[in-house]
Design a protein around this motif. Structure first.
Motif, PDB file in Angstrom:
ATOM      1  N   ASN A   1    -101.009  84.296   7.776  1.00 21.19           N
ATOM      2  CA  ASN A   1    -100.261  85.639   7.560  1.00 21.19           C
ATOM      3  C   ASN A   1     -98.874  85.601   8.252  1.00 21.19           C
ATOM      4  OD1 ASN A   1    -100.760  86.749  10.184  1.00 21.19           O
ATOM      5  ND2 ASN A   1    -102.730  87.505   9.638  1.00 21.19           N
ATOM      6  N   ARG A   2     -98.284  86.694   7.881  1.00 20.62           N
ATOM      7  CA  ARG A   2     -96.847  86.898   8.629  1.00 20.62           C
ATOM      8  C   ARG A   2     -96.970  86.931  10.302  1.00 20.62           C
ATOM      9  NH1 ARG A   2     -93.828  91.765   6.196  1.00 20.62           N
ATOM     10  NH2 ARG A   2     -94.391  89.924   4.391  1.00 20.62           N
ATOM     11  N   ASN A   3     -97.971  87.780  10.757  1.00 23.11           N
ATOM     12  CA  ASN A   3     -98.188  87.874  12.092  1.00 23.11           C
ATOM     13  C   ASN A   3     -98.381  86.335  12.868  1.00 23.11           C
ATOM     14  OD1 ASN A   3     -97.615  90.323  11.991  1.00 23.11           O
ATOM     15  ND2 ASN A   3     -99.931  91.003  12.054  1.00 23.11           N
ATOM     16  N   GLN A   4     -99.170  85.687  12.308  1.00 21.77           N
ATOM     17  CA  GLN A   4     -99.551  84.133  12.827  1.00 21.77           C
ATOM     18  C   GLN A   4     -98.368  83.270  12.633  1.00 21.77           C
ATOM     19  OE1 GLN A   4    -102.917  83.606  10.046  1.00 21.77           O
ATOM     20  NE2 GLN A   4    -104.282  83.870  11.407  1.00 21.77           N
ATOM     21  N   ALA A   5     -97.534  83.449  11.789  1.00 23.84           N
ATOM     22  CA  ALA A   5     -96.304  82.689  11.564  1.00 23.84           C
ATOM     23  C   ALA A   5     -95.267  83.246  12.638  1.00 23.84           C
ATOM     24  CB  ALA A   5     -95.825  82.809  10.134  1.00 23.84           C
ATOM     25  N   ALA A   6     -95.252  84.389  12.722  1.00 19.02           N
ATOM     26  CA  ALA A   6     -94.285  84.901  13.724  1.00 19.02           C
ATOM     27  C   ALA A   6     -94.731  84.529  15.275  1.00 19.02           C
ATOM     28  CB  ALA A   6     -94.211  86.371  13.813  1.00 19.02           C
ATOM     29  N   PHE A   7     -95.995  84.423  15.533  1.00 19.76           N
ATOM     30  CA  PHE A   7     -96.732  84.141  16.784  1.00 19.76           C
ATOM     31  C   PHE A   7     -96.110  82.687  16.922  1.00 19.76           C
ATOM     32  CE2 PHE A   7     -99.871  82.287  19.393  1.00 19.76           C
ATOM     33  CZ  PHE A   7     -99.763  82.806  20.710  1.00 19.76           C
ATOM     34  N   GLN A   8     -96.296  81.743  16.131  1.00 19.78           N
ATOM     35  CA  GLN A   8     -95.590  80.230  16.245  1.00 19.78           C
ATOM     36  C   GLN A   8     -94.269  80.514  16.714  1.00 19.78           C
ATOM     37  OE1 GLN A   8     -98.263  77.937  15.985  1.00 19.78           O
ATOM     38  NE2 GLN A   8     -99.648  79.134  15.185  1.00 19.78           N
ATOM     39  N   ALA A   9     -93.498  80.939  16.058  1.00 18.56           N
ATOM     40  CA  ALA A   9     -92.337  80.850  16.383  1.00 18.56           C
ATOM     41  C   ALA A   9     -91.947  81.480  17.768  1.00 18.56           C
ATOM     42  CB  ALA A   9     -91.369  81.448  15.291  1.00 18.56           C
ATOM     43  N   GLU A  10     -92.390  82.748  17.834  1.00 20.70           N
ATOM     44  CA  GLU A  10     -92.138  83.203  19.332  1.00 20.70           C
ATOM     45  C   GLU A  10     -92.611  82.654  20.284  1.00 20.70           C
ATOM     46  OE1 GLU A  10     -93.439  87.340  18.468  1.00 20.70           O
ATOM     47  OE2 GLU A  10     -92.171  87.496  17.064  1.00 20.70           O
ATOM     48  N   ALA A  11     -93.890  81.875  20.345  1.00 20.62           N
ATOM     49  CA  ALA A  11     -94.441  81.329  21.540  1.00 20.62           C
ATOM     50  C   ALA A  11     -93.336  80.132  21.864  1.00 20.62           C
ATOM     51  CB  ALA A  11     -95.849  80.665  21.092  1.00 20.62           C
TER      52      ALA A  11
ATOM     53  N   VAL B   1     -80.070  71.748  18.745  1.00 25.01           N
ATOM     54  CA  VAL B   1     -81.198  70.966  18.356  1.00 25.01           C
ATOM     55  C   VAL B   1     -82.183  71.770  17.635  1.00 25.01           C
ATOM     56  CG1 VAL B   1     -83.440  69.891  19.409  1.00 25.01           C
ATOM     57  CG2 VAL B   1     -81.131  69.612  20.696  1.00 25.01           C
ATOM     58  N   LEU B   2     -82.414  71.292  16.437  1.00 30.39           N
ATOM     59  CA  LEU B   2     -83.699  71.937  15.655  1.00 30.39           C
ATOM     60  C   LEU B   2     -84.957  71.723  15.861  1.00 30.39           C
ATOM     61  CD1 LEU B   2     -84.316  74.008  13.193  1.00 30.39           C
ATOM     62  CD2 LEU B   2     -84.413  71.751  11.905  1.00 30.39           C
ATOM     63  N   ILE B   3     -85.985  72.366  16.103  1.00 27.03           N
ATOM     64  CA  ILE B   3     -87.383  71.816  16.315  1.00 27.03           C
ATOM     65  C   ILE B   3     -88.121  72.459  15.171  1.00 27.03           C
ATOM     66  CG2 ILE B   3     -87.369  71.436  18.889  1.00 27.03           C
ATOM     67  CD1 ILE B   3     -88.783  74.126  19.146  1.00 27.03           C
ATOM     68  N   ALA B   4     -88.947  71.625  14.614  1.00 25.30           N
ATOM     69  CA  ALA B   4     -89.933  72.069  13.479  1.00 25.30           C
ATOM     70  C   ALA B   4     -91.093  72.172  14.213  1.00 25.30           C
ATOM     71  CB  ALA B   4     -89.847  71.094  12.559  1.00 25.30           C
ATOM     72  N   ILE B   5     -91.890  73.435  14.245  1.00 29.40           N
ATOM     73  CA  ILE B   5     -93.230  73.767  15.050  1.00 29.40           C
ATOM     74  C   ILE B   5     -94.193  73.921  13.920  1.00 29.40           C
ATOM     75  CG2 ILE B   5     -91.907  74.426  17.030  1.00 29.40           C
ATOM     76  CD1 ILE B   5     -92.280  77.205  16.280  1.00 29.40           C
ATOM     77  N   ASP B   6     -95.350  73.633  14.361  1.00 36.77           N
ATOM     78  CA  ASP B   6     -96.271  73.830  13.203  1.00 36.77           C
ATOM     79  C   ASP B   6     -97.468  74.589  13.775  1.00 36.77           C
ATOM     80  OD1 ASP B   6     -97.806  73.491  10.970  1.00 36.77           O
ATOM     81  OD2 ASP B   6     -98.530  71.525  11.461  1.00 36.77           O
ATOM     82  N   ASP B   7     -98.186  73.908  14.802  1.00 33.12           N
ATOM     83  CA  ASP B   7     -99.342  74.718  15.406  1.00 33.12           C
ATOM     84  C   ASP B   7     -99.096  74.926  16.904  1.00 33.12           C
ATOM     85  OD1 ASP B   7    -102.152  74.405  16.609  1.00 33.12           O
ATOM     86  OD2 ASP B   7    -102.812  73.991  14.617  1.00 33.12           O
ATOM     87  N   VAL B   8     -99.585  75.837  17.315  1.00 33.62           N
ATOM     88  CA  VAL B   8     -99.480  76.065  18.868  1.00 33.62           C
ATOM     89  C   VAL B   8     -99.971  74.821  19.699  1.00 33.62           C
ATOM     90  CG1 VAL B   8    -100.192  77.406  20.985  1.00 33.62           C
ATOM     91  CG2 VAL B   8     -99.717  78.639  18.608  1.00 33.62           C
ATOM     92  N   ARG B   9    -100.990  74.292  19.252  1.00 37.10           N
ATOM     93  CA  ARG B   9    -101.777  72.878  20.073  1.00 37.10           C
ATOM     94  C   ARG B   9    -100.793  71.734  19.982  1.00 37.10           C
ATOM     95  NH1 ARG B   9    -105.640  75.032  16.828  1.00 37.10           N
ATOM     96  NH2 ARG B   9    -105.511  73.235  15.328  1.00 37.10           N
ATOM     97  N   GLN B  10     -99.893  71.725  18.822  1.00 42.74           N
ATOM     98  CA  GLN B  10     -99.111  70.524  18.884  1.00 42.74           C
ATOM     99  C   GLN B  10     -97.754  71.025  19.362  1.00 42.74           C
ATOM    100  OE1 GLN B  10     -99.103  68.903  15.046  1.00 42.74           O
ATOM    101  NE2 GLN B  10    -101.431  68.510  15.166  1.00 42.74           N
ATOM    102  N   ASN B  11     -97.524  72.357  19.496  1.00 41.57           N
ATOM    103  CA  ASN B  11     -95.886  72.916  19.542  1.00 41.57           C
ATOM    104  C   ASN B  11     -95.559  72.345  21.055  1.00 41.57           C
ATOM    105  OD1 ASN B  11     -95.827  74.088  17.239  1.00 41.57           O
ATOM    106  ND2 ASN B  11     -95.864  76.113  17.911  1.00 41.57           N
ATOM    107  N   GLN B  12     -96.781  72.346  21.880  1.00 42.60           N
ATOM    108  CA  GLN B  12     -96.220  72.175  23.336  1.00 42.60           C
ATOM    109  C   GLN B  12     -95.751  70.898  23.407  1.00 42.60           C
ATOM    110  OE1 GLN B  12     -96.725  74.726  25.410  1.00 42.60           O
ATOM    111  NE2 GLN B  12     -95.346  73.512  26.659  1.00 42.60           N
TER     112      GLN B  12
ATOM    113  N   PRO C   1     -94.641  62.581  21.076  1.00 45.71           N
ATOM    114  CA  PRO C   1     -96.178  61.777  20.988  1.00 45.71           C
ATOM    115  C   PRO C   1     -97.220  62.634  20.860  1.00 45.71           C
ATOM    116  CG  PRO C   1     -95.147  62.024  23.092  1.00 45.71           C
ATOM    117  CD  PRO C   1     -94.119  62.624  22.209  1.00 45.71           C
ATOM    118  N   ARG C   2     -98.171  62.357  20.235  1.00 45.01           N
ATOM    119  CA  ARG C   2     -99.581  63.188  20.169  1.00 45.01           C
ATOM    120  C   ARG C   2    -100.004  63.318  22.031  1.00 45.01           C
ATOM    121  NH1 ARG C   2    -101.160  59.748  15.631  1.00 45.01           N
ATOM    122  NH2 ARG C   2    -101.589  61.503  13.896  1.00 45.01           N
ATOM    123  N   ALA C   3    -100.656  64.394  21.841  1.00 49.79           N
ATOM    124  CA  ALA C   3    -101.213  64.701  23.243  1.00 49.79           C
ATOM    125  C   ALA C   3    -102.093  63.775  23.647  1.00 49.79           C
ATOM    126  CB  ALA C   3    -101.726  65.955  22.997  1.00 49.79           C
TER     127      ALA C   3
END
Length: 166
Positions: free
Chosen positions: A61-71, A13-24, A145-147
């Motif tokens: 920036n790179r750190n923000q992007a890495a945080f999204q993926a790591e979370a 399964v591939l998940i495309a993540i964008d924003d921490v609020r929507q990732n959940q 779905p939307r939150a």
């Protein structure tokens, strides 16, 4: 369909993540359908680049992007799933293509996308990443779905809107 049958059918399964609020919403959906020891999840975060004048810049920036993926990976691994992530640059109007390329390279059986940013009317006028992925994907696409509590009404039925990332 039973959860075991679902897991056999969609083992990668591939998940495309964008924003921490929507990732959940995406991560919770995958945790609900995935089976420990069977399903392998790959999270993709696209670091969007835009052209401004004569130079390219990224919105984060790179750190923000890495945080999204790591979370996302942390949450999936805590649920007992095999998970990994990548951060890729994508040009602002080529995000759907980056998702599809990653799905092909990973050998995804299923792509899971987050809820939309745009409502139906705006997506029709300006386009939608989700629509492009759905139309061009070689495998099934699931949209989270939307939150709950997010306002908005569907233009067709007047019922609470559910949607996907755009």
């Amino acid at each position: 369909m039973t959860k075991a049958a679902w897991a056999r059918m969609f083992a990668r399964v591939l998940i495309a993540i964008d924003d921490v609020r929507q990732n959940q919403a995406v991560v919770d959906l995958v945790k609900g359908i995935a089976t420990e020891g069977v399903t392998e999840v790959h999270a993709l975060h696209c670091r969007v680049r835009e052209l401004s004048g004569y130079s390219w810049y990224a919105r984060e920036n790179r750190n923000q992007a890495a945080f999204q993926a790591e979370a996302a990976v942390f949450d999936l691994r805590m649920a007992g799933l095999a998970a990994g992530a990548d951060v890729r640059f994508a040009i602002v109007d080529r995000v759907a293509e980056a998702i599809l390329d990653e799905a092909r390279a990973f050998g995804a059986d299923l792509i899971v996308l987050g809820p939309p940013r745009r409502r139906e009317f705006a997506a029709r006028i300006f386009g939608s990443i989700t629509q492009r992925v759905i139309q061009r994907a070689a495998c099934p696409v699931l949209v989270a779905p939307r939150a709950a509590g997010r306002s908005g009404r569907s233009m067709r039925t007047g019922t609470p809107a559910s949607g996907h990332q755009s």
